[in-house]
Write an enzyme that holds these catalytic residues in place. Structure first.
Site, PDB file in Angstrom:
ATOM      1  N   LYS A 204       0.811  -1.224   0.000  1.00 37.89           N
ATOM      2  CA  LYS A 204       0.000   0.000   0.000  1.00 37.89           C
ATOM      3  C   LYS A 204       0.840   1.269   0.000  1.00 37.89           C
ATOM      4  O   LYS A 204       2.005   1.265   0.401  1.00 37.89           O
ATOM      5  CB  LYS A 204      -0.985  -0.021   1.168  1.00 37.89           C
ATOM      6  CG  LYS A 204      -2.126  -1.002   0.865  1.00 37.89           C
ATOM      7  CD  LYS A 204      -3.342  -0.808   1.696  1.00 37.89           C
ATOM      8  CE  LYS A 204      -4.441  -1.714   1.128  1.00 37.89           C
ATOM      9  NZ  LYS A 204      -5.568  -1.853   2.036  1.00 37.89           N
ATOM     10  N   ARG A 238      -4.069  -9.935   4.657  1.00 36.70           N
ATOM     11  CA  ARG A 238      -4.354  -9.940   3.221  1.00 36.70           C
ATOM     12  C   ARG A 238      -3.093  -9.468   2.499  1.00 36.70           C
ATOM     13  O   ARG A 238      -2.694  -8.315   2.649  1.00 36.70           O
ATOM     14  CB  ARG A 238      -5.543  -9.015   2.944  1.00 36.70           C
ATOM     15  CG  ARG A 238      -5.990  -8.964   1.503  1.00 36.70           C
ATOM     16  CD  ARG A 238      -7.177  -8.023   1.357  1.00 36.70           C
ATOM     17  NE  ARG A 238      -7.627  -7.925  -0.011  1.00 36.70           N
ATOM     18  CZ  ARG A 238      -7.057  -7.145  -0.928  1.00 36.70           C
ATOM     19  NH1 ARG A 238      -6.015  -6.409  -0.603  1.00 36.70           N
ATOM     20  NH2 ARG A 238      -7.519  -7.111  -2.154  1.00 36.70           N
TER      21      ARG A 238
END
Ligand code: 7PJ
Length: 260
Positions: A204, A238
């Site tokens: 991210k 995840r």
């Protein structure tokens, strides 16, 4: 949880896994690498991404879901659309992962009578607007409060609490400071909701903001973030890089248990 995107514009794999064959071999490799849950998603949730039509989302997700059913690994479908939830459950999905926290009209009805797991994620506004100056008075408390409220609404609708997990939604309407506060206080979210926590930090932009590295060079940063989340009690991570994360977790776990 290993991510398999079927989005041609996904920012983190460059749309590499759009074709069914490629997505399948990606998933097969994840299974070899020790994945526990395969998360398939058709709609890009990159900040500013345009919404996808229902037909196009079904066209991307359903063939992969059908093809993956025979592998014996739990399959999660990452969607906000009640119609996709309905179809996915009908096709045997084991989990519905909704970045919108099942807030769409019809979402609760779509999942209510099934027995699949459900991940409730926090997102401020929507992918088009979420990164436009997000503000909180107290981010950890507000996110935990939102997740708690959604979990209560879902249980009041007749959904068993055992089906639920919660996710603070790293990067979904959060500044770097917000993301770091949430990561550092993940255990408080777990305590406040009394539900398992899922954490998605892999590749991210918050990791790019810390390291200065582009998305294709965020493996080490992603592993460090995964371990930080595990240390804070996250039950599900995840990730894109399953093999590397599994190794890191094995070492972390071995050390942790040796100390106890
Ligand atoms: C997340 C997600 C996440 C959950 C995406 C990306 C963007 N689902 N779907 N949590 N992120 N539950 O992978 O960077 O953090 S899509």
């Amino acid at each position: 949880m290993g991510v398999v995107n079927v989005t041609p514009d996904s920012f983190s794999d460059g749309g590499h896994f759009f074709s069914l064959d490629a997505a399948l071999s990606h998933a097969e490799q994840m299974i070899v690498d020790g994945v526990d849950i395969i998360d398939i998603g058709g709609e890009s949730s990159r900040p500013g991404a345009q919404p996808l039509s229902l037909d196009e989302e079904l066209r991307r997700v359903m063939p992969l879901l059908y093809a993956l059913r025979d592998y014996g690994k739990p399959i999660s479908v990452d969607t906000c659309k009640p119609e996709v939830m309905h179809e996915a459950i009908h096709a045997g999905a084991d989990m519905i992962n909704d970045i919108n926290g099942f807030r769409a009209m019809g979402a609760l009805t779509a999942v209510k009578d099934a027995d699949c797991a459900l991940c409730i994620m926090h997102m401020l506004n929507n992918p088009q607007t979420m990164q436009a100056g997000p503000e909180y008075r107290e981010v950890v408390g507000e996110v935990a409060g939102f997740l708690q409220e959604r979990a209560t609404i879902m249980q009041d609708a007749g959904i068993a609490g055992e089906r639920l997990c919660v996710d603070p939604g790293f990067g979904f309407g959060k500044t770097l400071d917000h993301n770091l506060a949430l990561l550092g206080h993940l255990s408080e979210i777990r305590a406040a909701t009394a539900l398992p926590v899922l954490a998605g930090l892999s590749r991210k932009s918050m990791l790019g903001a810390i390291t200065g590295k582009p998305v294709e060079q965020r493996l080490a940063a992603s592993i460090a973030a995964a371990l930080a989340a595990a240390e804070q009690g996250a039950a599900i991570l995840r990730v894109h890089d399953v093999a590397e994360t599994v190794d890191a977790l094995k070492v972390w776990y071995a050390v942790k248990h040796k100390q106890e």
